[in-house]
Design an enzyme around this catalytic site. Structure first.
Site, PDB file in Angstrom:
ATOM      1  N   ARG A 223       0.835  -1.206   0.000  1.00 12.24           N
ATOM      2  CA  ARG A 223       0.000   0.000   0.000  1.00 12.24           C
ATOM      3  C   ARG A 223       0.871   1.257   0.000  1.00 12.24           C
ATOM      4  O   ARG A 223       1.006   1.930  -1.014  1.00 12.24           O
ATOM      5  CB  ARG A 223      -0.955  -0.006   1.203  1.00 12.24           C
ATOM      6  CG  ARG A 223      -2.136   0.952   1.062  1.00 12.24           C
ATOM      7  CD  ARG A 223      -1.844   2.395   1.446  1.00 12.24           C
ATOM      8  NE  ARG A 223      -1.254   2.511   2.780  1.00 12.24           N
ATOM      9  CZ  ARG A 223      -0.748   3.644   3.253  1.00 12.24           C
ATOM     10  NH1 ARG A 223      -0.739   4.742   2.505  1.00 12.24           N
ATOM     11  NH2 ARG A 223      -0.200   3.687   4.456  1.00 12.24           N
ATOM     12  N   ASP A 224       1.531   1.543   1.092  1.00 15.01           N
ATOM     13  CA  ASP A 224       2.290   2.791   1.184  1.00 15.01           C
ATOM     14  C   ASP A 224       3.439   2.804   0.178  1.00 15.01           C
ATOM     15  O   ASP A 224       3.808   3.859  -0.349  1.00 15.01           O
ATOM     16  CB  ASP A 224       2.840   2.976   2.604  1.00 15.01           C
ATOM     17  CG  ASP A 224       3.168   4.432   2.913  1.00 15.01           C
ATOM     18  OD1 ASP A 224       2.731   5.311   2.151  1.00 15.01           O
ATOM     19  OD2 ASP A 224       3.862   4.698   3.911  1.00 15.01           O
TER      20      ASP A 224
ATOM     21  N   HIS B  66       6.371   4.565  12.274  1.00 14.36           N
ATOM     22  CA  HIS B  66       6.305   4.424  10.809  1.00 14.36           C
ATOM     23  C   HIS B  66       7.297   5.429  10.226  1.00 14.36           C
ATOM     24  O   HIS B  66       7.021   6.624  10.168  1.00 14.36           O
ATOM     25  CB  HIS B  66       4.864   4.735  10.390  1.00 14.36           C
ATOM     26  CG  HIS B  66       4.590   4.691   8.920  1.00 14.36           C
ATOM     27  ND1 HIS B  66       3.805   3.717   8.340  1.00 14.36           N
ATOM     28  CD2 HIS B  66       4.946   5.513   7.917  1.00 14.36           C
ATOM     29  CE1 HIS B  66       3.704   3.942   7.034  1.00 14.36           C
ATOM     30  NE2 HIS B  66       4.388   5.031   6.757  1.00 14.36           N
TER      31      HIS B  66
ATOM     32  N   HIS C 226      10.004   6.850   7.266  1.00 19.13           N
ATOM     33  CA  HIS C 226      10.432   6.893   5.857  1.00 19.13           C
ATOM     34  C   HIS C 226      11.918   7.206   5.849  1.00 19.13           C
ATOM     35  O   HIS C 226      12.413   7.947   6.693  1.00 19.13           O
ATOM     36  CB  HIS C 226       9.621   7.949   5.103  1.00 19.13           C
ATOM     37  CG  HIS C 226       8.240   7.495   4.788  1.00 19.13           C
ATOM     38  ND1 HIS C 226       7.775   7.315   3.503  1.00 19.13           N
ATOM     39  CD2 HIS C 226       7.212   7.135   5.595  1.00 19.13           C
ATOM     40  CE1 HIS C 226       6.531   6.896   3.534  1.00 19.13           C
ATOM     41  NE2 HIS C 226       6.154   6.780   4.799  1.00 19.13           N
TER      42      HIS C 226
ATOM     43  N   CYS D 215       9.111   9.580  -1.930  1.00 17.88           N
ATOM     44  CA  CYS D 215       8.594  10.697  -1.155  1.00 17.88           C
ATOM     45  C   CYS D 215       7.941  11.678  -2.122  1.00 17.88           C
ATOM     46  O   CYS D 215       8.630  12.269  -2.943  1.00 17.88           O
ATOM     47  CB  CYS D 215       9.719  11.364  -0.387  1.00 17.88           C
ATOM     48  SG  CYS D 215       9.145  12.716   0.649  1.00 17.88           S
TER      49      CYS D 215
ATOM     50  N   ASN E 213       9.636   4.169   2.208  1.00 17.84           N
ATOM     51  CA  ASN E 213       9.532   3.591   3.549  1.00 17.84           C
ATOM     52  C   ASN E 213      10.817   2.856   3.918  1.00 17.84           C
ATOM     53  O   ASN E 213      11.541   2.376   3.047  1.00 17.84           O
ATOM     54  CB  ASN E 213       8.396   2.554   3.579  1.00 17.84           C
ATOM     55  CG  ASN E 213       7.032   3.184   3.459  1.00 17.84           C
ATOM     56  OD1 ASN E 213       6.586   3.489   2.357  1.00 17.84           O
ATOM     57  ND2 ASN E 213       6.369   3.403   4.571  1.00 17.84           N
TER      58      ASN E 213
END
Lengths: 301, 301
Positions: free
Chosen positions: A15-16, A207, A209, A240, A249
């Site tokens: 997803r991310d 979480h 990045h 990003c 991530n």
């Protein structure tokens, strides 16, 4: 050093990670990825989102993905849901877990979801109601917990306030996202400590990045402050949106390597994850961003 | 968290970084790089080595480099010297600081320098004598402080023994190198603690390679154990000869970003370093490996 004996990793690559890919990724490739990730031992694999395809075209096929994956017993497959309409999609797709998301910065919330933080909570109300009715677990995300691309530094107290509100609403856990990956260990620890004044540390996930390469250092630092749940993305997928060309991530492989070295249990197989990462990277036509993935690939070559 | 207020960074990009580049780098590009690095605030810039050009062809022009750089007052420009012959080159080039190097693994020492660890110390004797005579400072390097590409895990006690021996010989500092970049924070801390039983922590530097992306986490961990000197390479130059395609030294930009975030002084200007990194990467025809360098580049674009 006071580390936990066990951490839980939440795989957010499908997803991310993928949502930042410009070219559409076929359902088949997503399903293969998600199944490989659960087979590798992940207990949570974020599978997609029911966000308007106008905003996130890459996630438009989440309903098909949810139908086609092998739902491995004991594994959760959360999907992002922004509002009641998205929730209807999640219910139809028989999702058992959803994630709702807001931000600690008003400017980011407005740009990302076109509403204020308060309004985002108003949107969550019918979602939470439906989740309760359907017995679905709900995870909460707070974006921009360190800084906002529009407003700069974010006050840790604001992160605490939003996190507490998500938990009060019924989320079982809140994932604290350094969305633009600018945080360093001192700031992350200060933020965690501020949030922990309002909510139990066991309810928090971090979480990170890897935009500025600080993720593993941040994980190490907040782990010493009682955080034991980390969102990671296979191969370091993603990018990003606020710095095109920068990293995405934190890579699952990199986090696993760190945990293995520290003797911290996580239940995920590094080689199987690395293989899944290589396969999705072939499908995407790009190199893995994870350094462990690169090193394993180099060693194998 | 118990971090130092000030750290010293030793820039090793022009030597440890460039020596892994296959294509020859012209003297002019090296000189421009070294001058940019000292102008950016570095107090130590490793400028090259007087090793046989048969083994390290990239460093063959170190004598010319040493003649052409602007020697900024207060900045040291160490060069690697393997033996008396190399020392003669360093003396001729009017070097004021040299570095000698051995390993904590017999197999690595033999493959890297074609002699045993004991024999490497025998080679150092005339070098140290000449250094004393010419008033040159000597830094010591220990390679493979965590693991060896041929022999596997290395005993921390062995690292301690070799480090103590280098200091007894007259080195003012010993840099502990995780040559293949496999270490994680727990192992690095255990190694540092073992070495610190034999030698004062103030005499130790940490030299990490980012092969598995663990460098910043390792730096953070050993900083809590009293280490305050770190070797870094602009743009994350270099690679791993034992895993072609893997990352090189920890990027100076990444370490500066970490230190800036923690409020730890180091005296080096991030933007100036990033600019120097972009320029040498253009000369090399490659992208910077440092994530901070990539992010700054992406933001500027």
């Amino acid at each position: 050093m006071n580390y936990p004996r066990h951490v839980r990793l939440v795989e957010v690559g499908p997803r991310d990670g993928l949502q930042n890919e410009a070219k559409p990724v076929p359902v088949q490739a997503k399903v293969a990825l998600i199944d490989a990730l659960s087979a590798a031992g992940h207990s949570a694999v974020e599978a997609g989102s029911f966000v308007s395809p106008k905003w996130v075209p890459q996630m438009a096929n989440t309903d098909e993905v949810m139908t086609q994956i092998k739902r491995k017993p004991g594994v959760s497959y959360p999907v992002l849901v922004p509002n009641k309409q998205g929730m209807n999609g999640a219910i139809e797709a028989k999702c058992e877990e959803i994630a709702i998301f807001t931000a600690a910065s008003e400017a980011f919330c407005r740009k990302n979801t076109n509403c204020s933080i308060d309004e985002s909570f108003a949107r969550f109300e019918p979602v939470m109601e439906a989740a309760q009715k359907h017995g679905m677990k709900v995870r909460g995300y707070v974006s921009t917990v360190i800084a906002c691309p529009y407003d700069g530094k974010v006050a840790p107290a604001k992160v605490a306030e939003v996190s507490a509100r998500l938990l009060r609403m019924g989320c079982y856990e809140v994932s604290l996202g350094d969305t633009i990956g600018v945080g360093t260990p001192g700031e992350c620890v200060a933020m965690i400590d501020a949030v922990a004044e309002k909510v139990p540390r066991e309810k928090l996930a971090a979480h990170f990045h890897d935009t500025y390469g600080q993720s593993l250092a941040n994980i190490l630092a907040v782990m010493e402050r009682g955080i034991a749940v980390f969102d990671t993305a296979v191969a370091g997928l993603g990018g990003c949106p606020y710095a095109k060309g920068a990293s995405g991530n934190v890579g699952t492989e990199d986090v696993i390597y760190l945990m293995n070295g520290l003797g911290i249990e996580h239940g995920v197989d590094l080689d199987a994850i690395a293989k899944a990462g290589r396969e999705i990277c072939v499908a995407l036509g790009r190199e893995p961003a994870s350094k462990v993935a690169q090193a394993l690939k180099a060693k194998a070559a």
